[in-house]
Every structure is written in structure tokens, then in C-alpha cells.
Design a protein around this motif. Structure first.
Motif, PDB file in Angstrom:
ATOM      1  N   TYR A 492      21.024 -12.183  42.261  1.00 17.52           N
ATOM      2  CA  TYR A 492      22.608 -12.182  42.551  1.00 17.52           C
ATOM      3  C   TYR A 492      22.830 -10.370  42.876  1.00 17.52           C
ATOM      4  CZ  TYR A 492      22.364 -16.480  40.449  1.00 17.52           C
ATOM      5  OH  TYR A 492      21.742 -17.970  39.837  1.00 17.52           O
ATOM      6  N   GLY A 493      23.869 -11.004  44.721  1.00 16.22           N
ATOM      7  CA  GLY A 493      24.356  -8.745  44.599  1.00 16.22           C
ATOM      8  C   GLY A 493      24.191  -9.389  46.412  1.00 16.22           C
ATOM      9  N   PRO A 494      25.276  -9.026  46.739  1.00 18.47           N
ATOM     10  CA  PRO A 494      26.006  -8.780  48.240  1.00 18.47           C
ATOM     11  C   PRO A 494      25.162  -8.922  49.120  1.00 18.47           C
ATOM     12  CG  PRO A 494      26.514  -6.882  47.357  1.00 18.47           C
ATOM     13  CD  PRO A 494      26.105  -8.122  46.104  1.00 18.47           C
ATOM     14  N   SER A 495      24.292  -9.881  50.033  1.00 19.81           N
ATOM     15  CA  SER A 495      23.326  -9.529  51.083  1.00 19.81           C
ATOM     16  C   SER A 495      23.575 -11.237  51.929  1.00 19.81           C
ATOM     17  CB  SER A 495      21.554  -9.548  49.613  1.00 19.81           C
ATOM     18  OG  SER A 495      22.132 -11.250  49.085  1.00 19.81           O
ATOM     19  N   GLN A 496      22.890 -11.436  52.660  1.00 14.42           N
ATOM     20  CA  GLN A 496      22.716 -12.849  53.950  1.00 14.42           C
ATOM     21  C   GLN A 496      21.211 -12.791  53.849  1.00 14.42           C
ATOM     22  OE1 GLN A 496      25.168 -12.122  56.975  1.00 14.42           O
ATOM     23  NE2 GLN A 496      24.990 -14.287  58.032  1.00 14.42           N
ATOM     24  N   LEU A 497      21.006 -13.864  53.586  1.00 16.60           N
ATOM     25  CA  LEU A 497      19.755 -14.181  53.783  1.00 16.60           C
ATOM     26  C   LEU A 497      20.345 -15.449  55.014  1.00 16.60           C
ATOM     27  CD1 LEU A 497      16.640 -15.737  52.989  1.00 16.60           C
ATOM     28  CD2 LEU A 497      17.769 -17.939  52.103  1.00 16.60           C
ATOM     29  N   GLN A 498      18.644 -14.897  55.792  1.00 14.45           N
ATOM     30  CA  GLN A 498      17.590 -15.582  57.668  1.00 14.45           C
ATOM     31  C   GLN A 498      17.071 -16.519  57.427  1.00 14.45           C
ATOM     32  OE1 GLN A 498      18.906 -12.624  60.468  1.00 14.45           O
ATOM     33  NE2 GLN A 498      20.849 -13.019  60.100  1.00 14.45           N
ATOM     34  N   THR A 499      16.775 -17.860  57.285  1.00 12.89           N
ATOM     35  CA  THR A 499      15.879 -18.342  57.255  1.00 12.89           C
ATOM     36  C   THR A 499      15.231 -19.788  58.011  1.00 12.89           C
ATOM     37  OG1 THR A 499      13.497 -18.800  55.316  1.00 12.89           O
ATOM     38  CG2 THR A 499      16.325 -19.348  54.659  1.00 12.89           C
ATOM     39  N   THR A 500      14.408 -20.784  57.632  1.00 13.48           N
ATOM     40  CA  THR A 500      14.412 -21.690  57.727  1.00 13.48           C
ATOM     41  C   THR A 500      13.575 -22.605  57.328  1.00 13.48           C
ATOM     42  OG1 THR A 500      13.595 -20.770  60.226  1.00 13.48           O
ATOM     43  CG2 THR A 500      13.382 -22.552  60.055  1.00 13.48           C
ATOM     44  N   VAL A 501      14.313 -23.826  56.659  1.00 10.43           N
ATOM     45  CA  VAL A 501      14.695 -24.784  56.381  1.00 10.43           C
ATOM     46  C   VAL A 501      14.273 -26.155  56.862  1.00 10.43           C
ATOM     47  CG1 VAL A 501      15.376 -26.297  53.681  1.00 10.43           C
ATOM     48  CG2 VAL A 501      15.608 -23.832  54.131  1.00 10.43           C
ATOM     49  N   ASN A 502      13.215 -27.613  56.625  1.00  7.69           N
ATOM     50  CA  ASN A 502      13.230 -28.473  57.958  1.00  7.69           C
ATOM     51  C   ASN A 502      13.322 -27.836  59.234  1.00  7.69           C
ATOM     52  OD1 ASN A 502      13.000 -29.066  54.951  1.00  7.69           O
ATOM     53  ND2 ASN A 502      14.920 -30.269  54.790  1.00  7.69           N
ATOM     54  N   GLN A 503      12.699 -26.767  59.945  1.00 14.21           N
ATOM     55  CA  GLN A 503      13.142 -26.649  61.242  1.00 14.21           C
ATOM     56  C   GLN A 503      14.820 -26.165  61.567  1.00 14.21           C
ATOM     57  OE1 GLN A 503      10.704 -29.921  62.696  1.00 14.21           O
ATOM     58  NE2 GLN A 503       9.214 -28.444  62.573  1.00 14.21           N
ATOM     59  N   THR A 504      15.556 -26.199  60.741  1.00 15.55           N
ATOM     60  CA  THR A 504      16.574 -25.125  61.130  1.00 15.55           C
ATOM     61  C   THR A 504      16.509 -24.037  60.330  1.00 15.55           C
ATOM     62  OG1 THR A 504      16.974 -28.212  60.900  1.00 15.55           O
ATOM     63  CG2 THR A 504      18.848 -26.010  60.481  1.00 15.55           C
ATOM     64  N   SER A 505      18.018 -22.944  61.653  1.00 16.26           N
ATOM     65  CA  SER A 505      17.995 -22.135  61.315  1.00 16.26           C
ATOM     66  C   SER A 505      18.536 -21.820  59.875  1.00 16.26           C
ATOM     67  CB  SER A 505      17.990 -21.115  61.951  1.00 16.26           C
ATOM     68  OG  SER A 505      17.402 -20.697  63.041  1.00 16.26           O
ATOM     69  N   VAL A 506      19.135 -21.259  58.381  1.00 14.63           N
ATOM     70  CA  VAL A 506      19.869 -21.479  57.534  1.00 14.63           C
ATOM     71  C   VAL A 506      20.543 -19.870  57.384  1.00 14.63           C
ATOM     72  CG1 VAL A 506      19.741 -21.922  55.002  1.00 14.63           C
ATOM     73  CG2 VAL A 506      19.250 -23.566  57.517  1.00 14.63           C
ATOM     74  N   SER A 507      21.109 -19.366  56.931  1.00 15.57           N
ATOM     75  CA  SER A 507      22.072 -18.944  56.753  1.00 15.57           C
ATOM     76  C   SER A 507      22.757 -18.439  55.983  1.00 15.57           C
ATOM     77  CB  SER A 507      23.265 -17.918  58.084  1.00 15.57           C
ATOM     78  OG  SER A 507      23.240 -16.440  57.481  1.00 15.57           O
TER      79      SER A 507
END
Length: 687
Positions: A492-507
Motif C-alpha cells: 500500500y502507498g500513494p500510486s496509480q496503476l495503469q494496466t489492462t484487464v479483460n482487454q480493457t484499459s484500467v486505471s
């Protein structure tokens, strides 16, 4: 030819010392030569005890898959700290402060091949000892590790000036690659022809980690292609069909650091799916375990792990980083023999862990258990142990290892940095009463230049500062992991994930002042609604964890809380930790205080003594002297007498501004990570 070069090299070092050394003693301090030079008269071949590697592999499924490097961006206090380090601190300035960067283009125009190639080594004092052959490769560690951290800072922060410099670094590395694919620090006269101590694999490891980080941050395939071409020649030359890279006449650390080519193999396998890289990493661990050339660097060899009760004795950085190689080989083979070795290694590890979460080892572990006053920790050991904990958690899924990684990061590692990010301590004890260039042992005290704050530490080695640059970028990468049905929040800590799940861009942004706050809000931003699960680690120090997430499916185990639904843009999840004040008993009968991930310490007021300035800059080396001895008579009240005081909202400078405290009457403790001089462990008051 090799013996002739060795004789010339030693003669050259002796001349250097006669001409330039004011002090005939090497700059590494008392006991260093005795520890580093434990080369065996006859190399021990342990091949017979390794025949289990011939059995068919039965790979163990790993718990999680790593996301691509750079997927998790800094926010909040992590962002502010990284900006400070890059723009005004040691991460951005190291190449200007240490002349070795400008004067030693060792991967290209200054490759090593003959005696005249001895590099610029700053304040290092050379005396002609045999171990100084390793000077040939030292700058590869300095350069490669700093490049790795600097490149990641540049792109994670989107800093245009730093990105320009990062691209120049990568461009020079790519231009250095030969037609045959070789990318490293040696000329053809020495390349893959080493009879003794060398940095062949180690220099490649540090450079390749930098290039692979650049590739994943930018998507530019030239960097990935360069590493794959270079790995082809290395795996063919130093592999099952070629030479064992650890069959040497002597070794002083460089070759055994090269075992960490494991890191490169793991990333390449994740990117490409090519099983050759996993097989090569396993081969390297077997090859490393075959020859016992110098016990100072061999704690994690399989034959050394058979005896569970024998404590670690070697170089701490090697010991902690090599955990990643051992567990890779164990999970790749599924070998029962390696399972026992792994369990024994973990038992030995527990004996050397300090209250701050660090493993001790200001260079050497010495076969002694951890003591918060007399056994200090080197910053490099902190980074390597933290990275190993994260790798262990990724494979095993055992929550304790994520807890350990988070605790180490937020306590020992932060407690070695000065408030402005302009210097770190190379070596530091948990109970740190003074930093004056002296080691204060239980039985004797002696000079040790590692005990100071410096932006380079160029007299012992420019290794800890480059590794400091890798700290937060790697920690960000370790916060999130991938599971079959979604994502897992490991830390845990202040941050922003940028990835793809189920071919959908997720932040997903973590909005929090953790570890100072007990609350975390996760805010989702998605291109399209999509269903997946999010798992939240349940720290072992939390009495409970409350997850507020409307209209979700909720599950809970001893290790995690899981919420799942069809997530939509703007959805939020709130976590509230029930952290309790804990009082931990140490083997020496003292206790220390912890709440949540934070260990608390008594801060000792200090004054600075500048001992070195860096021309044209405000950077300095300095000692810290105590202004009070009040800590000497403190006894801690029992846990029931303590209260937790927190000041919210926090300032953006939470590591230097107002901080939470533990209070018992007139006694007040602050987070260890905010301290310079401090006392962490205390006798307990009679009830």
C-alpha cells in the motif's frame, strides 16, 4: 597471457598506491581484507551432491504474475519524494558528483582488456592486494544500477530533461553492442576468458536491467532486441554446452554477483514467454552451487544450506540478493532437495533480521545474529533483501513476505535517507547514537568510513547511492500483481496503476498517506465496464481490515479480502486498517514498538559536521553527533500505557513535517523512517 596481465595489474596498482596514497591502509576499513580474501587454496567441487538437478522438473505454480515494469505510477508523497530526489537530490546529481561516470565509458570506449584500463575510482585507496582485480568491474555496478534507477525516475515522472539524458544513456549502450551481439565491459582479449575474479555476468546484469526497464517504459523494441541478442551469446558461452562461469581460481564478488542474471531471465521470460530464460536461470544456480571458490560470497550455495544451524557468514548483499536465485531454481525444478534448502535458508534469514526490517550486514554477516546496537545494515543489503522479499511473495503468496517488504521499505530504507534526499548512510545501525566514521562494536571499535551521510560514498564504493535510485521505482512495480481472475494489491502507498484487464484499459489510484494513515481509497477509471476481482492483502500486524465497496461480491481469507463486480468508471473502494500498538521482544531482552507497518524510535537531537564538500554544489559528506545522552536511561512502559497520536490532514512533506507519534506519559517516539540518530530498542520497565 592471463598470468602476465595479472602480474602487470598488481604492479600497476602498487605504483598507484606509492604515488597517490597518503595512507598505506586501504579505504575499506578494518577486517575487510580478511573477509574478502577467503579464496580456497584448492577449489571445492560439489558436483556429486547436485545430481538431483538431473531429475525431471516438476515446476511449482507461482501464486502471482508480475505486471510490466512502469505500470504503477507515483502519486502523493511518493511522487513528491521522487521529484525531490531527481531534481535536487542524489538520484539526479550522482553522475556529476562522481567523476567515474564522465571518465569511464566502460561498456563502450573504455572496455577492459589490459592493465592500463584501471578505471577512475574517486577516493578509493588501492594497495595492490589481489582482491583489487575486482576494481576492473566495480564501475559497471555503479553505472548500471544508477542508470536503472535514473531511467525509471525520468519516465515515471515524465521529466523531459531527465528523459533526454536517459535516452542518451540507452543510445550509448545500444551503440556499444558488437556485430556478434556482445554487450558488456570486456575487450575480446578478456571476454568470457576469465580464469579468476571478473564482472562478466554482473556487468551484463546491471546494463540489461536498465535496458529492459527502458523497453517496458517506452515500448521501443531496440532495447529488448539488444538484450536478447546479447543473452544468446552469453547463454551459449556460459551455459550447459559451454563454460561454467563460476569455475574460477579466485573470486572477490563480481562473478558471484553475476548470479543475479536471474533477474534478467525472469523479466525476459515474463515478456517473451521463452522457457530458455527460466532454464538458464536454474542452470546458473546449479553452476554457482558447484564450485566453492570463496566462502565470503557463497551463503546461498546449495551445499552451504544443508546445515540448518550454521548461520550466514558472507557478504550481506550477495546473501540477500541470491534468495531470488534459490527460489527461482526451487520453483522451476520442484526439487525436494531444494525445498529443504529453501526452508533452511529462511530459518537462517530470521536470525539476522533487525527491528527496522533490515537484515544486518554492513558488508559481512560474520556468523552472528542480529543485534540492534552492534550489527549495522548496508543500504545495498536493504534494497536486495526488499526485492527478494517481493519476489518470494510473488511466487509463494505467503503474506508475511509482503509484510516484510513493506516494513523494510518504510522503516530501514527511509531511515537511511536524509530529509532533503541529498545524502544517504552507507552503513547504519537501528540503534544509531552517532555517525562519525567509526564502528562501535560490542567488543571493539574501529574506523569505518561507511558510517556517515554522503551523496556518493566514493571512498568505500559508489554502490549504495545508485541502489537508492532503484528503491521507489522497484517498490512501485511490486505493489500490484496479476491473478487469474483479476488483480492483487500486495503493498500500500500513494500510486496509480495503469494496466489492462479483460482487454480493457484500467486505471486504479491509491489515494492515501499510508503508512502514516490507516485509510486507503482506491478510485477506478475504466474505458468500459468490465468484471474482475481485486484482492487486498491483509497485513499480519492489522487486527482487522474493513473494506467498503457497495454492490460487490465479498470474500475473506486469512491472507486477503476479495471484492468483485462489474466495475465502472468512478467506482471507489475504501480500506480501513485496525492497527494496534505492538511491543516486540528481542532476543537480547529489549523491546521495540510497532504500529501498522511503522516501527517507532526515540529521536536523538544531533549536530552536523561537514567533512567533505563537492565543488560547485551544495552536496556534502557529513557526520552526525548527538546533543543529548537522555536515551541512555530510557525504559519503555508496557504496551497498555501507550497511545497513538496522529495529525491529519498530513502535509505533502510527511516524512519531514508533522508526524504521528507514540506517547506514554512524557515519553514520545516517532517513526524510525523520520530519524537520523535514534534509539529503537529499550529495556522494559518493571510492571
Amino acid at each position: 597471457m592471463m598470468n602476465y596481465i595479472k602480474l602487470l595489474y598488481r604492479f600497476h596498482l602498487c605504483l598507484l598506491c606509492i604515488v597517490s596514497c597518503k595512507n598505506p591502509e586501504n579505504s575499506q576499513g578494518k577486517g575487510f581484507l580478511e573477509e574478502v580474501n577467503k579464496v580456497r587454496n584448492e577449489v571445492q567441487n560439489d558436483q556429486e551432491v547436485l545430481n538431483f538437478f538431473e531429475e525431471p522438473n516438476q515446476p511449482i505454480d507461482v501464486a502471482f504474475k508480475c505486471l510490466s515494469q512502469g505500470s504503477n505510477l507515483p502519486k502523493g508523497w511518493i511522487l513528491e519524494l521522487m521529484k525531490q530526489d531527481l531534481n535536487a537530490g542524489i538520484v539526479g546529481a550522482l553522475d556529476e558528483l562522481y567523476p567515474g561516470f564522465e571518465k569511464d565509458d566502460l561498456y563502450f570506449k573504455a572496455r577492459r582488456g589490459k592493465v592500463e584500463d584501471v578505471p577512475e575510482m574517486g577516493d578509493l585507496v588501492l594497495t595492490g592486494e589481489e582482491w583489487e582485480q575486482s576494481i576492473m568491474w566495480w564501475n559497471a555496478e555503479t553505472h548500471g544500477n544508477w542508470w536503472d534507477g535514473f531511467i525509471r525516475h525520468a519516465y515515471l515522472l515524465g521529466d523531459s530533461s531527465a528523459i533526454k539524458k536517459a535516452r542518451a544513456i540507452v543510445g550509448n549502450l545500444l551503440a556499444s553492442q558488437g556485430p556478434d551481439g556482445y554487450l558488456g565491459i570486456y575487450k575480446p582479449t578478456l571476454r568470457y576468458q576469465h580464469e579468476g575474479s571478473n564482472g562478466e555476468l554482473w556487468a551484463q546484469t546491471t546494463a540489461f536491467r536498465s535496458l529492459l526497464g527502458f523497453y517496458e517504459l517506452t515500448g521501443e523494441s531496440a532495447a529488448l532486441n539488444a538484450v536478447e541478442r546479447a543473452m544468446d551469446i552469453t547463454m551459449g558461452t556460459y551455459g550447459p554446452e559451454g563454460k561454467n562461469p563460476f569455475e574460477l581460481k579466485n573470486e572477490f564478488g563480481g562473478a558471484t554477483h553475476g548470479l543475479m542474471m536471474t533477474d534478467v531471465c525472469e523479466v525476459l521470460f515474463r515478456i517473451t514467454g521463452d522457457e530458455r530464460y527460466q532454464a538458464y536461470a536454474t542452470y546458473l544456480y546449479r553452476a554457482f552451487s558447484t564450485y566453492n571458490v570463496n566462502p565470503a560470497f557463497n551463503d546461498l550455495r546449495y551445499p552451504n544450506l544443508v546445515d540448518k544451524e550454521a548461520l550466514f557468514t558472507g557478504h550481506g548483499v550477495h546473501t540477500y540478493e541470491q534468495f531470488r536465485s534459490l527460489i527461482q531454481a526451487y520453483y522451476q525444478t520442484g526439487s525436494p532437495e531444494l525445498k529443504i534448502a529453501w526452508e533452511n535458508a529462511l530459518y537462517k534469514l530470521e536470525q539476522v533480521i533487525l527491528p527496522s526490517g533490515a537484515g544486518h550486514g554492513n558488508e559481512w554477516l560474520g556468523g552472528v545474529p542480529a543485534n540492534p546496537t552492534y550489527t549495522a545494515s548496508e543500504y545495498c543489503t536493504m534494497l536486495e533483501l526488499r526485492n527478494s522479499y517481493s519476489a518470494i511473495f510473488q511466487k509463494t503468496g505467503e503474506i508475511q513476505f509482503a509484510d516484510k517488504a513493506e516494513k523494510l521499505t518504510y522503516n530501514a530504507m527511509m531511515g537511511s535517507r536524509n530529509a532533503k534526499g541529498t545524502a544517504i548512510a552507507y552503513g547504519k545501525a537501528d540503534n544509531c547514537y552517532v555517525m562519525d566514521g567509526m564502528h562501535y562494536g560490542e567488543d571493539e571499535s574501529y574506523k569505518d568510513v561507511r558510517y556517515k551521510y554522503s551523496p556518493t560514498h566514493s571512498d568505500p564504493a559508489v554502490c549504495c547511492v545508485p541502489n537508492y535510485a532503484r528503491n521507489l521505482p522497484y517498490f512501485l512495480d511490486q505493489m500490484w500483481l496479476e491473478v487469474k481472475d483479476g488483480l492483487f494489491v500486495a503493498m500500500y502507498g500513494p500510486s496509480q496503476l495503469q494496466t489492462t484487464v479483460n482487454q480493457t484499459s484500467v486505471s486504479i489510484e491509491q489515494i492515501t498517506q499510508y503508512p502514516f494513515s490507516d485509510h486507503v481509497i482506491f478510485e477506478l477509471d475504466l474505458d468500459n465496464p468490465t468484471s474482475f476481482a481485486i484482492y487486498f492483502r491483509k497485513p499480519q500486524w492489522a487486527k482487522g481490515i474493513q473494506v467498503i465497496s457497495p454492490q460487490t461480491t465479498y470474500e475473506e481469507s486469512e491472507k486477503w479480502v476479495k471484492v468483485s463486480k462489474e466495475w465502472r468508471n468512478g467506482d471507489q473502494i475504501q480500506l480501513n486498517f485496525d492497527h494496534q500498538i505492538q511491543q516486540h521482544l528481542l532476543p537480547n531482552g529489549e523491546v521495540y514498538m510497532q504500529r501498522g507497518p511503522l516501527v517507532f524510535a526515540y529521536p536523538i537531537a544531533h549536530k552536523k559536521e561537514v567533512i567533505k564538500t563537492y565543488r560547485g554544489t551544495d552536496f556534502t559528506d557529513y557526520h552526525c553527533h548527538p546533543q543529548t545522552d537522555a536515551y541512555e536511561t530510557i525504559h519503555l512502559p508496557p504496551a497498555r500505557d501507550w497511545v497513538y497520536e496522529v495529525v491529519e490532514p498530513f502535509s505533502r512533506e510527511i516524512w519531514t513535517g508533522k508526524q504521528p507519534r507514540l506517547k506514554a506519559g512524557d515519553l514520545s517516539l516517532v517513526p524510525l523512517g523520520n530519524t537520523v540518530l535514534r534509539k529503537v530498542s529499550f529495556p522494559l520497565k518493571d510492571s
